[in-house]
Enzyme design. Sequence first.
Site, PDB file in Angstrom:
ATOM      1  N   SER A 137       0.863  -1.181   0.000  1.00  0.00           N
ATOM      2  CA  SER A 137       0.000   0.000   0.000  1.00  0.00           C
ATOM      3  C   SER A 137       0.900   1.233   0.000  1.00  0.00           C
ATOM      4  O   SER A 137       2.076   1.131   0.389  1.00  0.00           O
ATOM      5  CB  SER A 137      -0.854  -0.020   1.275  1.00  0.00           C
ATOM      6  OG  SER A 137      -1.457   1.232   1.487  1.00  0.00           O
ATOM      7  N   TYR A 174      -2.231  -0.697  10.222  1.00  0.00           N
ATOM      8  CA  TYR A 174      -2.257  -1.127   8.820  1.00  0.00           C
ATOM      9  C   TYR A 174      -0.940  -0.740   8.129  1.00  0.00           C
ATOM     10  O   TYR A 174      -0.330  -1.548   7.419  1.00  0.00           O
ATOM     11  CB  TYR A 174      -3.459  -0.468   8.132  1.00  0.00           C
ATOM     12  CG  TYR A 174      -3.618  -0.765   6.663  1.00  0.00           C
ATOM     13  CD1 TYR A 174      -4.235  -1.937   6.236  1.00  0.00           C
ATOM     14  CD2 TYR A 174      -3.177   0.150   5.698  1.00  0.00           C
ATOM     15  CE1 TYR A 174      -4.403  -2.192   4.872  1.00  0.00           C
ATOM     16  CE2 TYR A 174      -3.342  -0.107   4.342  1.00  0.00           C
ATOM     17  CZ  TYR A 174      -3.958  -1.270   3.933  1.00  0.00           C
ATOM     18  OH  TYR A 174      -4.119  -1.526   2.591  1.00  0.00           O
TER      19      TYR A 174
HETATM   20  N1  LIG Z   1      -8.680  -0.975  -2.296  1.00  0.00           N
HETATM   21  C1  LIG Z   1      -7.646  -0.147  -2.192  1.00  0.00           C
HETATM   22  O1  LIG Z   1      -7.775   1.053  -2.467  1.00  0.00           O
HETATM   23  C2  LIG Z   1      -6.307  -0.662  -1.723  1.00  0.00           C
HETATM   24  C3  LIG Z   1      -5.224   0.235  -1.706  1.00  0.00           C
HETATM   25  C4  LIG Z   1      -3.979  -0.220  -1.303  1.00  0.00           C
HETATM   26  C5  LIG Z   1      -3.821  -1.538  -0.932  1.00  0.00           C
HETATM   27  N2  LIG Z   1      -4.889  -2.403  -0.936  1.00  0.00           N
HETATM   28  C6  LIG Z   1      -4.657  -3.795  -0.560  1.00  0.00           C
HETATM   29  O2  LIG Z   1      -5.213  -4.626  -1.566  1.00  0.00           O
HETATM   30  C7  LIG Z   1      -5.627  -5.877  -0.998  1.00  0.00           C
HETATM   31  C8  LIG Z   1      -7.070  -6.150  -1.348  1.00  0.00           C
HETATM   32  O3  LIG Z   1      -7.845  -5.130  -0.779  1.00  0.00           O
HETATM   33  P1  LIG Z   1      -9.375  -4.875  -1.168  1.00  0.00           P
HETATM   34  O4  LIG Z   1      -9.520  -3.413  -1.276  1.00  0.00           O
HETATM   35  O5  LIG Z   1      -9.790  -5.762  -2.288  1.00  0.00           O
HETATM   36  O6  LIG Z   1     -10.084  -5.316   0.200  1.00  0.00           O
HETATM   37  P2  LIG Z   1     -11.505  -5.984   0.481  1.00  0.00           P
HETATM   38  O7  LIG Z   1     -12.466  -5.661  -0.589  1.00  0.00           O
HETATM   39  O8  LIG Z   1     -11.814  -5.628   1.894  1.00  0.00           O
HETATM   40  O9  LIG Z   1     -11.164  -7.550   0.388  1.00  0.00           O
HETATM   41  C9  LIG Z   1     -10.313  -8.124   1.337  1.00  0.00           C
HETATM   42  C10 LIG Z   1     -10.369  -9.621   1.193  1.00  0.00           C
HETATM   43  O10 LIG Z   1      -9.577 -10.178   2.257  1.00  0.00           O
HETATM   44  C11 LIG Z   1     -10.327 -11.200   2.899  1.00  0.00           C
HETATM   45  N3  LIG Z   1      -9.973 -11.343   4.297  1.00  0.00           N
HETATM   46  C12 LIG Z   1      -9.997 -10.412   5.255  1.00  0.00           C
HETATM   47  N4  LIG Z   1      -9.704 -10.946   6.445  1.00  0.00           N
HETATM   48  C13 LIG Z   1      -9.481 -12.262   6.236  1.00  0.00           C
HETATM   49  C14 LIG Z   1      -9.157 -13.351   7.082  1.00  0.00           C
HETATM   50  N5  LIG Z   1      -9.041 -13.205   8.409  1.00  0.00           N
HETATM   51  N6  LIG Z   1      -8.999 -14.576   6.532  1.00  0.00           N
HETATM   52  C15 LIG Z   1      -9.147 -14.759   5.193  1.00  0.00           C
HETATM   53  N7  LIG Z   1      -9.475 -13.755   4.339  1.00  0.00           N
HETATM   54  C16 LIG Z   1      -9.648 -12.524   4.869  1.00  0.00           C
HETATM   55  C17 LIG Z   1     -11.756 -10.721   2.776  1.00  0.00           C
HETATM   56  O11 LIG Z   1     -12.624 -11.807   2.995  1.00  0.00           O
HETATM   57  P3  LIG Z   1     -14.190 -11.556   3.361  1.00  0.00           P
HETATM   58  O12 LIG Z   1     -14.777 -10.909   2.165  1.00  0.00           O
HETATM   59  O13 LIG Z   1     -14.686 -12.902   3.612  1.00  0.00           O
HETATM   60  O14 LIG Z   1     -14.196 -10.656   4.534  1.00  0.00           O
HETATM   61  C18 LIG Z   1     -11.770 -10.172   1.356  1.00  0.00           C
HETATM   62  O15 LIG Z   1     -11.990 -11.200   0.427  1.00  0.00           O
HETATM   63  C19 LIG Z   1      -5.366  -5.744   0.497  1.00  0.00           C
HETATM   64  O16 LIG Z   1      -4.117  -6.321   0.811  1.00  0.00           O
HETATM   65  C20 LIG Z   1      -5.303  -4.244   0.723  1.00  0.00           C
HETATM   66  O17 LIG Z   1      -4.526  -3.913   1.859  1.00  0.00           O
HETATM   67  C21 LIG Z   1      -6.116  -1.985  -1.332  1.00  0.00           C
END
Ligand SMILES: NC(=O)c1ccc[n+]([C@@H]2O[C@H](COP(=O)([O-])OP(=O)(O)OC[C@H]3O[C@@H](n4cnc5c(N)ncnc54)[C@H](OP(=O)(O)O)[C@@H]3O)[C@@H](O)[C@H]2O)c1
Length: 244
Positions: free
Chosen positions: A153, A166
Site C-alpha cells: 500500500s 495497517y
Molecule cells: N482498495 C484499495 O484502495 C487498496 C489500496 C492499497 C492496498 N490495498 C490492498 O489490496 C488488498 C485487497 O484489498 P481490497 O480493497 O480488495 O479489500 P476488500 O475488498 O476488503 O477484500 C479483502 C479480502 O480479504 C479477505 N480477508 C480479510 N480478512 C481475512 C481473514 N481473516 N482470513 C481470510 N481472508 C480474509 C476478505 O474476505 P471476506 O470478504 O470474507 O471478509 C476479502 O476477500 C489488500 O491487501 C489491501 O490492503 C487496497
Amino acid sequence: MVRIPSNNSSLDQKIILITGAGDGIGKQAALTFAEMGATCILLGRTVSKLEATYDSIVQAGGLEPAIVPLDMNGATHKHYLDMNTTILSEYGRLDGCLHNASVLGNLCPFNEIKPEEWQEVLQVNLTASAFMTQALIPSLKAAEHASVVFTSSGVGRQGRAFWGTYAVSKFATEGMMQVLADEYKNAHIRFNCINPGATRTAMRAKAFPAEDVTTLKTPADIMPTYSFMMSDESIGINGQSINC
Ligand SMILES: NC(=O)c1ccc[n+]([C@@H]2O[C@H](COP(=O)([O-])OP(=O)(O)OC[C@H]3O[C@@H](n4cnc5c(N)ncnc54)[C@H](OP(=O)(O)O)[C@@H]3O)[C@@H](O)[C@H]2O)c1
C-alpha cells in the site's frame, strides 16, 4: 522502475493461489487469472463469497477452481502445512501465490490503538502470509518458475497519521518480500509487492466513506499488472515494489 507492457500473457497451465478471493481485488484477480487459463485456488474466510467466485469462473468457462475456506486470523501453521500437502498431491506444484487478503483495522491516533486490534491486523496482513509462504515453499519449488506477490500500500512506503497498524503491517510486508527475494535470488521463485493504489472496493469505502467512488479505478482496471506479475513475462523481476 518496472514497466508493465500491455500484455496478452497467458496463464495456461498455471496453478495459482489467491487469498481473499471472495471480494474486491482478490475476487477480480481470480476471475482474470481463470479467464487467462489458470487453475485458481480460492482462499478466504467467507464461504458464500468464495462460492460466488467459483460459480462466476465456471460459468465463464474457466477451469474448475478449488476452494479453501480459512480464517487467516485463527489459522495455525498446521493449516498451511496441510494446504501444501494437498496442493502437492492434487496439482504437483504451485506456480503463483497472490497474498491479497488484508484487514484495515480502525484508523485512529497511534496512542489509541488497542492491543487486540494490533494483534488481528498484524496476524492477518503479515504473520499469516509469512507462515503460509514458509509452508508453501515445497509446492513453489516444484514449479518450473514460481511467482509470489504480496500486496502492499502507499502507507507501506510512507507512514501516515492515523493509519498506524495497517501501515506497519504493510511496511513489514515490503521488508519480508525483500528478505525472501534476496534469499531465493538464485532459485526460480521470485517475490515482489504490488501496491494497487486507490481502488473501488469495500476496504477503500471503509477508509474513505465520503469519497466519490466513480473517481476510483476498479479492480478490473489494475489487472494487467497482476496478470503480468503472475505470467512468465515477469520472470527475472525479483524484489520489486510495483505500483499499479
Ligand atoms: N482498495 C484499495 O484502495 C487498496 C489500496 C492499497 C492496498 N490495498 C490492498 O489490496 C488488498 C485487497 O484489498 P481490497 O480493497 O480488495 O479489500 P476488500 O475488498 O476488503 O477484500 C479483502 C479480502 O480479504 C479477505 N480477508 C480479510 N480478512 C481475512 C481473514 N481473516 N482470513 C481470510 N481472508 C480474509 C476478505 O474476505 P471476506 O470478504 O470474507 O471478509 C476479502 O476477500 C489488500 O491487501 C489491501 O490492503 C487496497
